[in-house]
Motif scaffolding. Structure first.
Motif, PDB file in Angstrom:
ATOM      1  N   UNK A  93     -22.639 -23.705  30.744  1.00  0.00           N
ATOM      2  CA  UNK A  93     -21.580 -23.861  29.834  1.00  0.00           C
ATOM      3  C   UNK A  93     -22.153 -24.337  28.327  1.00  0.00           C
ATOM      4  N   UNK A  94     -22.141 -23.679  27.595  1.00  0.00           N
ATOM      5  CA  UNK A  94     -22.796 -24.015  26.241  1.00  0.00           C
ATOM      6  C   UNK A  94     -22.043 -24.684  25.010  1.00  0.00           C
ATOM      7  N   UNK A 131     -22.116 -26.676  15.998  1.00  0.00           N
ATOM      8  CA  UNK A 131     -23.240 -26.340  15.061  1.00  0.00           C
ATOM      9  C   UNK A 131     -23.083 -27.129  13.655  1.00  0.00           C
ATOM     10  N   UNK A 132     -24.344 -27.185  13.183  1.00  0.00           N
ATOM     11  CA  UNK A 132     -24.189 -27.906  11.958  1.00  0.00           C
ATOM     12  C   UNK A 132     -24.107 -29.552  12.067  1.00  0.00           C
ATOM     13  N   UNK A 133     -24.783 -29.907  13.020  1.00  0.00           N
ATOM     14  CA  UNK A 133     -24.579 -31.329  13.412  1.00  0.00           C
ATOM     15  C   UNK A 133     -26.151 -31.927  13.003  1.00  0.00           C
ATOM     16  N   UNK A 134     -26.022 -33.139  12.258  1.00  0.00           N
ATOM     17  CA  UNK A 134     -27.026 -33.878  11.848  1.00  0.00           C
ATOM     18  C   UNK A 134     -28.153 -33.946  12.807  1.00  0.00           C
ATOM     19  N   UNK A 135     -27.754 -34.281  14.067  1.00  0.00           N
ATOM     20  CA  UNK A 135     -29.008 -34.583  14.986  1.00  0.00           C
ATOM     21  C   UNK A 135     -29.225 -33.348  16.042  1.00  0.00           C
ATOM     22  N   UNK A 136     -29.031 -32.043  15.590  1.00  0.00           N
ATOM     23  CA  UNK A 136     -29.249 -31.058  16.166  1.00  0.00           C
ATOM     24  C   UNK A 136     -29.112 -31.034  17.779  1.00  0.00           C
ATOM     25  N   UNK A 137     -27.878 -31.461  18.213  1.00  0.00           N
ATOM     26  CA  UNK A 137     -27.903 -31.788  19.672  1.00  0.00           C
ATOM     27  C   UNK A 137     -27.879 -30.523  20.430  1.00  0.00           C
ATOM     28  N   UNK A 138     -28.114 -30.509  21.758  1.00  0.00           N
ATOM     29  CA  UNK A 138     -27.890 -29.781  22.726  1.00  0.00           C
ATOM     30  C   UNK A 138     -26.857 -30.354  23.757  1.00  0.00           C
ATOM     31  N   UNK A 139     -25.881 -29.622  24.178  1.00  0.00           N
ATOM     32  CA  UNK A 139     -24.832 -30.039  25.181  1.00  0.00           C
ATOM     33  C   UNK A 139     -24.526 -29.006  26.162  1.00  0.00           C
ATOM     34  N   UNK A 169     -30.563 -35.937  31.479  1.00  0.00           N
ATOM     35  CA  UNK A 169     -29.355 -35.365  32.481  1.00  0.00           C
ATOM     36  C   UNK A 169     -28.500 -36.205  32.995  1.00  0.00           C
ATOM     37  N   UNK A 170     -27.292 -35.821  33.211  1.00  0.00           N
ATOM     38  CA  UNK A 170     -26.472 -36.664  33.838  1.00  0.00           C
ATOM     39  C   UNK A 170     -25.706 -35.925  35.029  1.00  0.00           C
ATOM     40  N   UNK A 171     -25.972 -36.565  36.397  1.00  0.00           N
ATOM     41  CA  UNK A 171     -25.464 -35.788  37.618  1.00  0.00           C
ATOM     42  C   UNK A 171     -24.049 -36.006  37.681  1.00  0.00           C
ATOM     43  N   UNK A 172     -23.102 -34.817  37.852  1.00  0.00           N
ATOM     44  CA  UNK A 172     -21.798 -35.000  38.208  1.00  0.00           C
ATOM     45  C   UNK A 172     -21.334 -34.286  39.291  1.00  0.00           C
ATOM     46  N   UNK A 214     -24.723 -32.465  33.256  1.00  0.00           N
ATOM     47  CA  UNK A 214     -24.767 -32.679  31.899  1.00  0.00           C
ATOM     48  C   UNK A 214     -26.090 -32.611  31.078  1.00  0.00           C
ATOM     49  N   UNK A 215     -26.539 -31.468  30.457  1.00  0.00           N
ATOM     50  CA  UNK A 215     -27.979 -31.874  29.971  1.00  0.00           C
ATOM     51  C   UNK A 215     -27.739 -32.012  28.480  1.00  0.00           C
ATOM     52  N   UNK A 216     -28.325 -33.208  27.768  1.00  0.00           N
ATOM     53  CA  UNK A 216     -27.975 -33.442  26.498  1.00  0.00           C
ATOM     54  C   UNK A 216     -29.440 -33.942  25.905  1.00  0.00           C
ATOM     55  N   UNK A 217     -29.536 -33.229  24.744  1.00  0.00           N
ATOM     56  CA  UNK A 217     -30.784 -33.565  23.867  1.00  0.00           C
ATOM     57  C   UNK A 217     -30.474 -33.574  22.377  1.00  0.00           C
TER      58      UNK A 217
END
Length: 280
Positions: A154-155, A168-176, A199-202, A239-242
């Motif tokens: 899920x993106x 989109x168009x967020x200052x820290x250019x995140x991935x979630x 990553x956070x295992x759920x 969850x994968x976050x960058x």
């Protein structure tokens, strides 16, 4: 270059708001390692007594709060007159900017379960005093891709297989991303070498660079061009976050994060004086 494990965090139980019991994956003391992210709270519970007291009226300035609900409802309202419900599968991406006073009241689902996560992201100094705003992202707006090997992604933010998430168009250019990997399969994901990634295992169990991880394990990676996670004896969900590090000073007290002690003191003085809200 594949990312190595920087550190694995187990988190700790905390009580916040008016008495909400939750699990803090990382927070104030680890924030310098997670730049531009400040905190990740896991408020999954099947016991209404853990969450019904809620997060009563409180201010925010200088940050973004990203609330992702897996199951249950959260009622919210704020000093600008906004109100609504964050429902199962939805996301609220709130940019506090110059200041907002709001409340978040978890209600759970018909079975008494409340399953969700809240991530705090820092705003760069140039954005600390921008106008507050919300991105209400409904479940149907979040694309989910299913690869041939059965992996589901899920993106919420970022781009996978050419498909962009709605944030989109967020200052820290995140991935979630919310990823589910079938038993025994390896998931490999390309990353920006300079960005912070974790990553956070759920759900389930997995293996990262030879280390076993399970529910509520958080893996912070070192720099690299890709990361890899393998599902162990059951499906693995995480969850994968960058995001792009800000490399700026952090002055943090409670729900407010600024770029200097003077700005932080001013924010609390304005809250006391009733001049905290800057936008209509």
């Amino acid at each position: 270059m594949r990312r190595e494990i920087g550190q694995i965090f187990k988190g700790e139980p905390v009580t916040e708001g008016a008495g909400v019991k939750l699990h803090r994956a990382f927070g104030y003391f680890e924030a310098s390692l997670f730049d531009p992210f400040l905190m990740l709270d896991d408020f999954r519970s099947h016991n209404p007594e853990d969450y019904l007291k809620g997060f009563t009226w409180h201010p925010h300035r200088g940050i973004e709060t990203i609330t992702y609900i897996h199951s249950g409802d959260v009622e919210h309202s704020d000093s600008l007159g906004n109100k609504g419900i964050i429902s199962s599968g939805s996301v609220q991406w709130m940019t506090a900017g110059s200041g907002i006073i709001h409340q978040e009241m978890p209600k759970g689902d018909k079975n008494g379960s409340m399953l969700g996560f809240q991530l705090w992201a820092n705003l760069p100094a140039s954005h600390k005093m921008i106008e507050p705003s919300y991105r209400e992202i409904n479940k149907d707006e979040i694309p989910e891709i299913v690869r041939e090997d059965g992996t589901k992604i899920k993106i919420i933010a970022g781009t996978v297989d050419g498909i962009k998430g709605p944030a989109q168009n967020i200052a820290i250019d995140p991935e979630y991303l919310d990823c589910t990997v079938p038993t025994g399969l390896e998931f490999v994901h390309q990353t920006n070498n300079e960005y912070t990634a974790f990553i956070y295992i759920i759900d389930g169990q997995g293996i990262v660079n030879g280390s076993k991880v399970k529910n509520r394990s958080l893996v912070l990676f070192d720099k690299g061009d890709e990361l890899a996670v393998t599902a162990d004896k059951e499906n693995l969900r995480f969850l994968l976050i960058s995001g792009k590090p800000l490399n700026e000073p952090i002055f943090w007290r409670g729900p407010i994060v600024m770029s200097s002690m003077e700005e932080l003191d001013q924010a609390f003085q304005e809250y006391k004086d009733g001049t905290f809200i800057k936008h209509n």
